[in-house]
Design a protein around this motif. Structure first.
Motif, mmCIF file in Angstrom:
data_model
loop_
_atom_site.group_PDB
_atom_site.id
_atom_site.type_symbol
_atom_site.label_atom_id
_atom_site.label_comp_id
_atom_site.label_asym_id
_atom_site.label_seq_id
_atom_site.Cartn_x
_atom_site.Cartn_y
_atom_site.Cartn_z
ATOM 1 N N ARG A 69 0.815 -1.217 0.000
ATOM 2 C CA ARG A 69 0.000 0.000 0.000
ATOM 3 C C ARG A 69 0.851 1.272 0.000
ATOM 4 N N MET A 70 2.056 1.144 -0.473
ATOM 5 C CA MET A 70 2.905 2.327 -0.642
ATOM 6 C C MET A 70 3.710 2.155 -1.918
ATOM 7 N N PRO A 71 4.122 3.256 -2.545
ATOM 8 C CA PRO A 71 4.959 3.134 -3.744
ATOM 9 C C PRO A 71 6.226 2.353 -3.440
ATOM 10 N N SER A 72 6.698 1.597 -4.409
ATOM 11 C CA SER A 72 7.893 0.779 -4.194
ATOM 12 C C SER A 72 9.088 1.644 -3.790
ATOM 13 N N LEU A 73 9.150 2.880 -4.275
ATOM 14 C CA LEU A 73 10.214 3.804 -3.888
ATOM 15 C C LEU A 73 10.207 4.019 -2.374
ATOM 16 N N PHE A 74 9.015 4.208 -1.804
ATOM 17 C CA PHE A 74 8.890 4.412 -0.357
ATOM 18 C C PHE A 74 9.262 3.133 0.402
ATOM 19 N N PHE A 75 8.746 2.001 -0.081
ATOM 20 C CA PHE A 75 8.997 0.736 0.626
ATOM 21 C C PHE A 75 10.492 0.431 0.695
ATOM 22 N N GLN A 76 11.198 0.582 -0.432
ATOM 23 C CA GLN A 76 12.636 0.300 -0.429
ATOM 24 C C GLN A 76 13.377 1.221 0.531
ATOM 25 N N ALA A 77 12.840 2.439 0.718
ATOM 26 C CA ALA A 77 13.513 3.402 1.592
ATOM 27 C C ALA A 77 13.251 3.142 3.070
ATOM 28 N N VAL A 78 12.071 2.602 3.426
ATOM 29 C CA VAL A 78 11.713 2.483 4.849
ATOM 30 C C VAL A 78 11.807 1.061 5.390
ATOM 31 N N LYS A 79 11.960 0.057 4.531
ATOM 32 C CA LYS A 79 11.834 -1.341 4.973
ATOM 33 C C LYS A 79 12.818 -1.726 6.077
ATOM 34 N N ASP A 80 13.989 -1.086 6.107
ATOM 35 C CA ASP A 80 14.992 -1.426 7.126
ATOM 36 C C ASP A 80 15.087 -0.380 8.233
ATOM 37 N N LEU A 81 14.192 0.605 8.227
ATOM 38 C CA LEU A 81 14.246 1.672 9.227
ATOM 39 C C LEU A 81 13.441 1.309 10.465
ATOM 40 N N GLN A 82 13.822 1.917 11.582
ATOM 41 C CA GLN A 82 13.111 1.733 12.846
ATOM 42 C C GLN A 82 12.311 2.993 13.162
ATOM 43 N N ASN A 101 6.593 13.194 -8.469
ATOM 44 C CA ASN A 101 5.926 14.315 -7.817
ATOM 45 C C ASN A 101 6.899 15.365 -7.293
ATOM 46 N N GLY A 102 8.137 14.974 -7.063
ATOM 47 C CA GLY A 102 9.103 15.908 -6.513
ATOM 48 C C GLY A 102 10.109 15.200 -5.617
ATOM 49 N N LEU A 103 10.486 15.881 -4.520
ATOM 50 C CA LEU A 103 11.475 15.353 -3.583
ATOM 51 C C LEU A 103 10.792 15.100 -2.241
ATOM 52 N N HIS A 104 10.961 13.878 -1.698
ATOM 53 C CA HIS A 104 10.287 13.476 -0.465
ATOM 54 C C HIS A 104 11.293 13.257 0.659
ATOM 55 N N LEU A 105 10.867 13.589 1.879
ATOM 56 C CA LEU A 105 11.552 13.164 3.090
ATOM 57 C C LEU A 105 10.536 12.384 3.908
ATOM 58 N N LEU A 106 10.836 11.106 4.220
ATOM 59 C CA LEU A 106 9.921 10.260 4.971
ATOM 60 C C LEU A 106 10.445 10.030 6.380
ATOM 61 N N ARG A 107 9.525 9.939 7.322
ATOM 62 C CA ARG A 107 9.852 9.573 8.699
ATOM 63 C C ARG A 107 9.024 8.363 9.082
ATOM 64 N N VAL A 108 9.677 7.333 9.643
ATOM 65 C CA VAL A 108 8.964 6.172 10.171
ATOM 66 C C VAL A 108 8.580 6.493 11.610
ATOM 67 N N ASP A 109 7.284 6.729 11.825
ATOM 68 C CA ASP A 109 6.812 7.061 13.172
ATOM 69 C C ASP A 109 6.674 5.818 14.045
ATOM 70 N N ASP A 110 6.366 4.676 13.408
ATOM 71 C CA ASP A 110 6.230 3.420 14.151
ATOM 72 C C ASP A 110 6.182 2.293 13.137
ATOM 73 N N ARG A 111 6.321 1.069 13.600
ATOM 74 C CA ARG A 111 6.162 -0.102 12.737
ATOM 75 C C ARG A 111 5.589 -1.242 13.556
ATOM 76 N N ARG A 112 4.894 -2.156 12.866
ATOM 77 C CA ARG A 112 4.249 -3.268 13.567
ATOM 78 C C ARG A 112 4.113 -4.443 12.609
ATOM 79 N N VAL A 113 3.768 -5.591 13.172
ATOM 80 C CA VAL A 113 3.508 -6.796 12.385
ATOM 81 C C VAL A 113 2.052 -7.185 12.581
#
Length: 469
Positions: free
Chosen positions: A281-294, A306-318
């Motif tokens: 449910r996210m663009p593959s660009l986003f997934f590759q960037a956040v998959k290993d982040l905490q 669309n332009g230039l993005h800065l993403l923050r991982v606020d939380d993660r769960r299973v």
């Protein structure tokens, strides 16, 4: 009652006035002398230069009186200062939650005006396409909106009045929201195509994560860039993104506040919050960037169409998936709540029908004669087997509490009031067909967000928009 395919703006959960406005008032000056008959009678000047009552005394200069100021031009329509002020006040009210600071006034004004010009361009396109929302559909939408907030339409009127909002203005805002929703459905949603090969590839990529689905809670800051932006523009945007990221890492700034002040994404006013997103449910660009982040980590600047993005991982769960689920076969009788039938009247009718059912009258005969659900009434009120998520939440929750053969008390949903009989319940794993349907919906969600953003930019780019100083 099954979820509507397109809820056309009727799924709004808040009572805040809809964020879409049709602005058709031109800025005007009336030249008049304050003590003239024109000013006293309300007549427009210049009707008759020969009228004694409208004669201008010799030597007296005419004084301009500004009725309203144009702040933006969109093709042949304008947005005026009073409409912008009204919209700003609504946004401030919606965002005035404890602990949430508003962006600086000029930034907020620019963001709101930008959205208003885009909305007006979309409404103009809908008008050209002949899309209209009739009063009956509008009344039903407002009834459902009130019900979703536990209110009657009368109580909704009272609450709006207490907030200083005209009910007629509110109605037209909802009409505009539904109109744009129908245009979006026609121009974007109905044209999205998901091929079988895309579904096959998606299911293959998820084959190792059927039981456990990882999700990320993500926020973003977006700086728009054209696809043909110069190297200098890209470098400047990258430096801005990096500076903001460094400020967040050093706790010198809040990511949410930076998003409200600088991001140009649709969710900027909410601090850039994108919500919980799984990989599908996210663009593959986003997934590759956040998959290993905490939780708390930031990405590097990400370049997209669309332009230039800065993403923050606020939380993660299973999230656990792939287990046995409850499926239901049920039937129901629906009485709609509308301008002609109050909730109290509908409840009395259903109570009477429930008594008749207890005395032995066949459910299917009453459903055919009384139910206002055109899809199930001819079948005696019977619905197809329903899996989790197929039905609106209130209906599904009522089913979960029934035993086979038991009839519920009246249940209120966005569609009206129901009597529900559970015919059969069973537990079974999701079939391949269900998995493919879930995959199709997930892929559609992934494509839809980007497609809608592209569509809005295209409509705006093809419109004449001028922001007045």
């Amino acid at each position: 009652m099954r979820r509507p395919v397109s809820q056309e703006g009727e799924r709004s959960q808040g009572l805040a006035v809809a964020q879409l406005f049709c602005v058709c008032i031109a800025s005007a000056f009336i030249w008049a002398q304050p003590t003239s008959a024109t000013a006293q009678s309300g007549l427009s000047p210049g009707i008759s230069n020969n009228s004694p009552s409208l004669a201008q005394p010799a030597g007296q200069a005419r004084v301009p009186i500004l009725l309203d100021r144009v702040v933006a031009v969109v093709n042949n329509d304008v947005i005026v200062e009073s409409e912008l002020r009204r919209r700003l006040e609504q946004v401030r009210r919606n965002l005035s939650r404890p602990g949430q600071a508003l962006p600086p006034e000029q930034i907020l004004r620019d963001q709101v005006l930008d959205r208003m010009t885009t909305d007006l361009a979309l409404l103009q396109r809908a008008l050209e396409a002949g899309l209209q929302v009739d009063n009956q559909s509008l009344d039903r939408a407002i009834v459902r909106l009130a019900e979703s907030n536990g209110l009657t339409v009368s109580a909704l009127r009272d609450q709006l009045r207490a907030e200083g909002v005209s009910f007629e203005t509110f109605r037209e805002d909802i009409r505009d929201e539904i109109t744009i929703s129908r245009l979006r459905e026609r121009d974007v949603e109905n044209r999205l195509r998901i091929s079988d090969s895309e579904i096959d590839a998606f299911l293959e990529s998820q084959s190792q994560s059927i039981k456990k689905v990882e999700e990320w809670l993500i926020s973003q800051i977006l700086i728009p860039l054209r696809s043909d932006a110069s190297e200098q523009e890209l470098q400047e945007a990258t430096q801005r993104i990096k500076a903001w990221a460094e400020a967040v890492r050093k706790s010198e700034a809040s990511f949410a506040e930076l998003a409200r002040q600088h991001s140009k994404s649709p969710e900027a006013a909410q601090g850039g919050a994108l919500g919980w997103r799984s990989s599908e449910r996210m663009p593959s660009l986003f997934f590759q960037a956040v998959k290993d982040l905490q939780a708390g980590d930031l990405t590097t600047p990400l370049r997209s169409g669309n332009g230039l993005h800065l993403l923050r991982v606020d939380d993660r769960r299973v999230a656990i998936g792939g287990e046995l689920v409850d499926v239901y076969r049920a039937r129901h009788i629906l009485i709609r709540v509308d301008a002609n039938t109050s909730e109290e009247q509908a409840a009395r009718r259903l109570a009477d029908l429930r008594d008749r059912l207890k005395l032995g009258e066949p459910f299917e005969r009453l459903a055919r004669a009384v139910s206002q659900d055109p899809g199930s009434a001819p079948k005696g009120g019977e619905l197809d087997w329903a899996y989790p998520g197929d039905l609106v939440p209130e209906f599904e929750q009522a089913l979960a509490q029934l035993r086979p053969g038991e009839i519920s008390p009246p249940v209120r949903t966005m569609f009206g009031l129901h009597l529900i009989e559970l015919l059969e319940r069973k537990r079974e794993p999701l079939s391949e067909e269900r998995f493919r349907l879930a995959a199709r919906l997930a892929l559609r969600d992934r494509k839809l967000s980007e497609a809608v953003n592209d569509w809005m930019r295209e409509v705006r780019a093809n419109s004449y928009v001028e922001i007045k100083p």
